[in-house]
Motif scaffolding. Structure first.
Motif, PDB file in Angstrom:
ATOM      1  N   PRO A 182       0.838  -1.205   0.000  1.00  0.00           N
ATOM      2  CA  PRO A 182       0.000   0.000   0.000  1.00  0.00           C
ATOM      3  C   PRO A 182       0.868   1.249   0.000  1.00  0.00           C
ATOM      4  CG  PRO A 182       0.082  -0.971   2.189  1.00  0.00           C
ATOM      5  CD  PRO A 182       0.778  -1.935   1.270  1.00  0.00           C
ATOM      6  N   PRO A 183       0.413   2.321  -0.644  1.00  0.00           N
ATOM      7  CA  PRO A 183       1.223   3.557  -0.674  1.00  0.00           C
ATOM      8  C   PRO A 183       1.255   4.211   0.695  1.00  0.00           C
ATOM      9  CG  PRO A 183      -0.941   3.953  -1.601  1.00  0.00           C
ATOM     10  CD  PRO A 183      -0.873   2.472  -1.351  1.00  0.00           C
ATOM     11  N   PRO A 184       2.299   4.967   0.983  1.00  0.00           N
ATOM     12  CA  PRO A 184       2.310   5.748   2.218  1.00  0.00           C
ATOM     13  C   PRO A 184       1.297   6.877   2.131  1.00  0.00           C
ATOM     14  CG  PRO A 184       4.135   6.386   0.824  1.00  0.00           C
ATOM     15  CD  PRO A 184       3.479   5.222   0.141  1.00  0.00           C
ATOM     16  N   LEU A 185       1.037   7.486   3.261  1.00  0.00           N
ATOM     17  CA  LEU A 185       0.203   8.683   3.247  1.00  0.00           C
ATOM     18  C   LEU A 185       1.019   9.866   2.719  1.00  0.00           C
ATOM     19  CD1 LEU A 185      -1.635   8.305   6.655  1.00  0.00           C
ATOM     20  CD2 LEU A 185      -2.520   7.785   4.368  1.00  0.00           C
ATOM     21  N   ALA A 186       0.318  10.891   2.284  1.00  0.00           N
ATOM     22  CA  ALA A 186       0.997  12.044   1.685  1.00  0.00           C
ATOM     23  C   ALA A 186       2.004  12.666   2.646  1.00  0.00           C
ATOM     24  CB  ALA A 186      -0.025  13.080   1.241  1.00  0.00           C
ATOM     25  N   ALA A 187       1.718  12.626   3.938  1.00  0.00           N
ATOM     26  CA  ALA A 187       2.629  13.234   4.915  1.00  0.00           C
ATOM     27  C   ALA A 187       3.982  12.548   4.954  1.00  0.00           C
ATOM     28  CB  ALA A 187       1.988  13.208   6.298  1.00  0.00           C
ATOM     29  N   GLN A 188       4.061  11.339   4.382  1.00  0.00           N
ATOM     30  CA  GLN A 188       5.327  10.608   4.353  1.00  0.00           C
ATOM     31  C   GLN A 188       6.078  10.809   3.035  1.00  0.00           C
ATOM     32  OE1 GLN A 188       2.830   7.044   5.559  1.00  0.00           O
ATOM     33  NE2 GLN A 188       4.763   6.525   6.553  1.00  0.00           N
ATOM     34  N   ARG A 189       5.519  11.620   2.140  1.00  0.00           N
ATOM     35  CA  ARG A 189       6.122  11.841   0.828  1.00  0.00           C
ATOM     36  C   ARG A 189       6.599  13.289   0.724  1.00  0.00           C
ATOM     37  NH1 ARG A 189       6.952   7.556  -2.459  1.00  0.00           N
ATOM     38  NH2 ARG A 189       4.735   7.028  -2.580  1.00  0.00           N
ATOM     39  N   ARG A 190       7.827  13.470   0.294  1.00  0.00           N
ATOM     40  CA  ARG A 190       8.411  14.805   0.189  1.00  0.00           C
ATOM     41  C   ARG A 190       8.327  15.284  -1.261  1.00  0.00           C
ATOM     42  NH1 ARG A 190      14.265  13.556   2.269  1.00  0.00           N
ATOM     43  NH2 ARG A 190      13.919  11.976   0.674  1.00  0.00           N
ATOM     44  N   VAL A 191       7.835  16.491  -1.425  1.00  0.00           N
ATOM     45  CA  VAL A 191       7.718  17.109  -2.747  1.00  0.00           C
ATOM     46  C   VAL A 191       8.455  18.441  -2.714  1.00  0.00           C
ATOM     47  CG1 VAL A 191       6.162  17.986  -4.518  1.00  0.00           C
ATOM     48  CG2 VAL A 191       5.461  16.033  -3.115  1.00  0.00           C
ATOM     49  N   SER A 192       9.295  18.667  -3.708  1.00  0.00           N
ATOM     50  CA  SER A 192       9.933  19.976  -3.846  1.00  0.00           C
ATOM     51  C   SER A 192       9.426  20.646  -5.108  1.00  0.00           C
ATOM     52  CB  SER A 192      11.464  19.843  -3.917  1.00  0.00           C
ATOM     53  OG  SER A 192      11.989  19.445  -2.669  1.00  0.00           O
ATOM     54  N   VAL A 193       9.149  21.932  -5.004  1.00  0.00           N
ATOM     55  CA  VAL A 193       8.676  22.734  -6.128  1.00  0.00           C
ATOM     56  C   VAL A 193       9.746  23.779  -6.422  1.00  0.00           C
ATOM     57  CG1 VAL A 193       6.888  24.285  -6.993  1.00  0.00           C
ATOM     58  CG2 VAL A 193       6.259  22.378  -5.482  1.00  0.00           C
ATOM     59  N   LEU A 194      10.340  23.691  -7.604  1.00  0.00           N
ATOM     60  CA  LEU A 194      11.329  24.686  -8.014  1.00  0.00           C
ATOM     61  C   LEU A 194      10.616  25.794  -8.774  1.00  0.00           C
ATOM     62  CD1 LEU A 194      14.306  22.498  -9.326  1.00  0.00           C
ATOM     63  CD2 LEU A 194      13.710  23.130  -6.979  1.00  0.00           C
ATOM     64  N   GLY A 195      10.718  27.016  -8.257  1.00  0.00           N
ATOM     65  CA  GLY A 195       9.996  28.150  -8.834  1.00  0.00           C
ATOM     66  C   GLY A 195       8.791  28.455  -7.984  1.00  0.00           C
ATOM     67  N   MET A 196       8.822  29.576  -7.284  1.00  0.00           N
ATOM     68  CA  MET A 196       7.744  29.924  -6.362  1.00  0.00           C
ATOM     69  C   MET A 196       7.076  31.231  -6.761  1.00  0.00           C
ATOM     70  SD  MET A 196       7.275  27.506  -4.187  1.00  0.00           S
ATOM     71  CE  MET A 196       6.407  28.308  -2.840  1.00  0.00           C
ATOM     72  N   GLY A 197       6.907  31.420  -8.067  1.00  0.00           N
ATOM     73  CA  GLY A 197       6.132  32.555  -8.559  1.00  0.00           C
ATOM     74  C   GLY A 197       4.648  32.269  -8.443  1.00  0.00           C
ATOM     75  N   GLU A 198       3.855  32.911  -9.295  1.00  0.00           N
ATOM     76  CA  GLU A 198       2.404  32.754  -9.219  1.00  0.00           C
ATOM     77  C   GLU A 198       1.991  31.287  -9.383  1.00  0.00           C
ATOM     78  OE1 GLU A 198       0.134  35.059  -8.603  1.00  0.00           O
ATOM     79  OE2 GLU A 198       1.506  36.771  -8.515  1.00  0.00           O
ATOM     80  N   LEU A 199       2.564  30.621 -10.376  1.00  0.00           N
ATOM     81  CA  LEU A 199       2.181  29.235 -10.637  1.00  0.00           C
ATOM     82  C   LEU A 199       2.778  28.284  -9.604  1.00  0.00           C
ATOM     83  CD1 LEU A 199       2.476  29.082 -14.534  1.00  0.00           C
ATOM     84  CD2 LEU A 199       0.462  29.568 -13.147  1.00  0.00           C
ATOM     85  N   GLY A 200       4.071  28.405  -9.362  1.00  0.00           N
ATOM     86  CA  GLY A 200       4.713  27.516  -8.405  1.00  0.00           C
ATOM     87  C   GLY A 200       4.137  27.652  -7.005  1.00  0.00           C
TER      88      GLY A 200
END
Length: 306
Positions: free
Chosen positions: A125-143
């Motif tokens: 089974p997949p982990p819960l979202a809290a166990q998954r790390r996501v990085s977003v490069l670019g923190m303008g309006e869209l990011g």
């Protein structure tokens, strides 16, 4: 006010009614003496013969309003002496959020594991979202909008931008901390602009900083990733999958290796689209600001390129 519509003829039928509805005082035209226009509404690809747009004759224009979010094909134009504003459209942002959230969830849940072949695979089974790390490069309006949405789903989100400008609810790292953002990215979403500082940013050395088995989702710019280095990282098993919506050459040539690679999903630049109904009020507001001499929305800093 008079505005020149400098975009492909195919866009006229959808944009002209929306712009006139949002700005009834607007006299919108596709031809006429350039010196008689107060603004230029522009989309790359005009003129259609491949020549660069010549903005110099528009001596009265107080604004060039792009219909695109990206301005890398406009800002370097040496004839452009008028203020340039990029498109920040709420519909475009929502489309980008939906695209990135959908593919992030697909990666997180491992949806592609479940082949419809009669085998009962309930041992992972997949982990819960809290166990998954996501990085977003670019923190303008869209990011920023994407980071907020993924955090709301429960993912452990890290943002990165050159400035490191803070954003409520998101840890944002700045310029020298790119390696930290990459090291946290079980799933990496890239939404940076195309500038000299971002081209080829994700080369072999930086791809090697990603955790083993990471996914990359790139709806930002095709120039961000060194293609051969990405293929090598996938072939070696270092990365699990790449979802690519933007490319150095578009349309992506049929013989390009991305099409046939089993660990690459190609989508044809559909992550986010500027929609006339939601974007026309943005254009109308900037036209009124230009005529009144007030600060423009989303004006491009030519030195930074966005």
């Amino acid at each position: 006010m008079r505005a020149f519509f400098a975009a492909r003829a195919a866009l006229w039928n959808s944009w002209a009614p929306a712009l006139r509805a949002a700005c009834p005082e607007l006299d919108l035209a596709r031809e006429g003496d350039p010196a008689g226009f107060d603004a230029v509404i522009y989309a790359p690809g005009f003129p259609k013969d491949g020549r660069a747009m010549d903005f110099a004759p528009f001596t009265r224009a107080r604004l060039v309003q792009s219909l695109w979010a990206g301005v890398e094909r406009i800002a370097p134009n040496p004839t452009l002496i008028q203020p340039l504003c990029r498109m920040v459209d709420p519909g475009l942002a929502q489309g980008m959020v939906e695209y990135c959230a959908g593919w992030t969830l697909r990666a997180h849940l491992g949806m592609d594991r479940f082949a419809q072949d009669g085998l009962w695979r309930n041992d992972c089974p997949p982990p819960l979202a809290a166990q998954r790390r996501v990085s977003v490069l670019g923190m303008g309006e869209l990011g920023g909008a994407v980071a907020d949405a993924l955090a709301a789903l429960g993912f452990r989100v890290t943002g990165w931008s050159a400035s490191g400008r803070p954003r409520p609810g998101i840890e944002v790292l700045g310029g020298p901390d790119l390696h930290r953002a990459l090291g946290r990215a079980d799933i990496l979403v890239t939404l940076l602009p195309d500038t000299p500082a971002t081209r080829d940013l994700l080369d072999a050395d930086r791809l090697a900083l990603l955790p083993q088995g990471a996914w990359i989702i790139n709806p930002g710019r095709g120039t961000l990733i060194v293609e051969d280095d990405l293929l090598a990282a996938l072939n070696s098993g270092r990365l699990s999958h790449a979802v690519l919506d933007v490319f150095r050459t578009e349309p992506l040539p049929p013989a390009h290796p991305f099409w046939s690679h089993p660990q690459i999903t190609v989508t044809p630049h559909v992550a986010a689209e500027t929609r006339p109904a939601s974007a026309a009020p943005v254009v109308a507001e900037n036209l009124r600001r230009a005529m009144a001499g007030r600060p423009l929305l989303h004006q491009v800093d030519r030195a930074r390129g966005y």
